[in-house]
Design an enzyme around this catalytic site. Sequence first.
Site, PDB file in Angstrom:
ATOM      1  N   HIS A   1      -2.470   5.034   6.702  1.00  0.00           N
ATOM      2  CA  HIS A   1      -1.245   5.491   6.875  1.00  0.00           C
ATOM      3  C   HIS A   1      -1.182   7.148   6.647  1.00  0.00           C
ATOM      4  CE1 HIS A   1       0.277   1.608   7.069  1.00  0.00           C
ATOM      5  NE2 HIS A   1      -0.268   1.284   5.873  1.00  0.00           N
TER       6      HIS A   1
ATOM      7  N   CYS B   1       0.679  -1.254  -0.051  1.00  0.00           N
ATOM      8  CA  CYS B   1       0.143  -0.108   0.137  1.00  0.00           C
ATOM      9  C   CYS B   1       0.744   1.101  -0.081  1.00  0.00           C
ATOM     10  CB  CYS B   1      -0.802  -0.185   1.179  1.00  0.00           C
ATOM     11  SG  CYS B   1      -0.219  -0.154   2.873  1.00  0.00           S
TER      12      CYS B   1
END
Lengths: 339, 339
Positions: free
Chosen positions: A220, A140
Amino acid sequence: MIQVGVNGYGTIGKRVADAVAAQPDMELVGVAKTRPNFEAETAVRKAYPLYAAVPERVDRFAEEGLELAGEVDELVAAADVIVDCTPSGIGAENASLYEDHDTPTIFQGGEDADVAEVSFNARANYADAVGADSARVVSCNTTGLSRILAPLEEEWGVEKARVTLVRRGGDPGQTDRGPIDDILPDPVTIPSHHGPDVNTIFPDLDIDTLGMKVPATLMHTHSVNVTLESEADAEDVLDRFADETRLFLIPPGADIDGSGKLKEFAHDTGRPRGDLWENCIWAESVTVEGRDLYLFQAIHQESDVVPENVDAIRALSGDADAAESRRTTEDAMGVGIDY
Amino acid sequence: MIQVGVNGYGTIGKRVADAVAAQPDMELVGVAKTRPNFEAETAVRKAYPLYAAVPERVDRFAEEGLELAGEVDELVAAADVIVDCTPSGIGAENASLYEDHDTPTIFQGGEDADVAEVSFNARANYADAVGADSARVVSCNTTGLSRILAPLEEEWGVEKARVTLVRRGGDPGQTDRGPIDDILPDPVTIPSHHGPDVNTIFPDLDIDTLGMKVPATLMHTHSVNVTLESEADAEDVLDRFADETRLFLIPPGADIDGSGKLKEFAHDTGRPRGDLWENCIWAESVTVEGRDLYLFQAIHQESDVVPENVDAIRALSGDADAAESRRTTEDAMGVGIDY
């Protein structure tokens, strides 16, 4: 129609299965799962043929009232392409199964780069995977970095990138993860693995990355610095980014201050599971000092790689038109936020 | 003996009071407090003369059984130097009170730079404050950055500094603060105020800073990049840092992965309130790529400015020997960790 099997029906696998099922040129032949948990239950509700990933556990599915279509090797045999979405490290253990059936395979970014012929990002190096036997969709975070580095490299050149990745400690469902009330350098040594991982996509790029872990679960967040080779101003960069479907530029007036509101916005717009497949870049943060570009972006660890997996399926199947594949993927899934 | 008054007896004020009381050349003439809360109670237990910061609230102290030595203007009149430790913005409102009494004053970093004649860091620019009427001890984060930038600038020169500050959302006692489960760019615009604040200490330094806020309370953590003007290796930097008493190099074998264990270590060694007056730098993180230095450091927001306040008192009192002041402060407080 490309017959696609998904081995591993957890956080990534269930999303890849849905995305595959939505494509006009693909058919989901089934999904394999180790345990008959709530995710297996929802696969059955969606009428996805369910395969037992571990033969010894076949009986447990029956005990939970879940009907199986067969065992994982049958799924691999039936598929034109298999997408391995098992936990980090298990993919490599499964590689021989896929090789035995000569089934082209997509692995996830949790595996080491040498698990596959090529590491893959649909925006940056689609062509490298066309007709390959296997590809690894990078993680990711590496996906999120590749999507901004590709246009920056093309337009201005990248002299050096320096990124601090402030990582969520675990996904919302990972109740055994931490930290609580702490900020951990993770790893404490520099660089983190992200820089070298970006180099699997951009071999010549000069990049240093630092990782930290905090008590958050939703996304994140990256603090990005890119020293460009030629001068740009922030408006130029924003204009360039606006052309990229998989970048969402959060408008200043949106009142979105973090991951919580980003996810709430995603839910409000009806996104499945509240997924954010796009990098979420705060437009206000895009700043250039000299040749130093700075920005903040949030990355939804559970979903941003999903369109990349769909594109990787086409690349392995020999479809050489990257732009067309991306467009098909995006149209079918609804990727791209027009705010 | 320098007679010192402390106006504001909260997170910083109570620590400054203790540090002043420990100095061989200072006497704490008293502390002023707005409310008769648990902190006022502990001031009385320590036999610190307690003054009412707000005349209208004098009766409330009596109601709580706390004896007052007087009101704040009497404290200001009695002091050779006053240290204003009131909340951000209140210091500026108090400035006329201190001027009326011609009492040299130290303000905290929450005030704007123009509140005082000079912004102050004991390591970087002590001399600028010698004999001044007022000084502003820069914030915890700016103090933490100044302490590493000073030796780097002296030894190798700093071409450019880029810092991402991952900030604790609030102190452990600030129960009304957030975020919970989020990572917020804060501010979302770049640079954060920290870069310009560092420039009040190093006017010519090229520095860009990015701020974020996370669900943690114990310490801030900085992801630091400094492009040096000349080449160094990590060992050289570590050796140079080892000479600095106010830098604690966390040894790799210490098994200290974050703020939680840092604070636990501080408590185990008997530090008052578990304070960490030193920058806590992970030695393992100190890395040089070309001329790019990287490191992680944790900064204890509640206490790292305390020794700086003590040194500022001496500077305003006309004591011109910075190194001797720092040594006296450190010996009296016990600053410096020899691991």
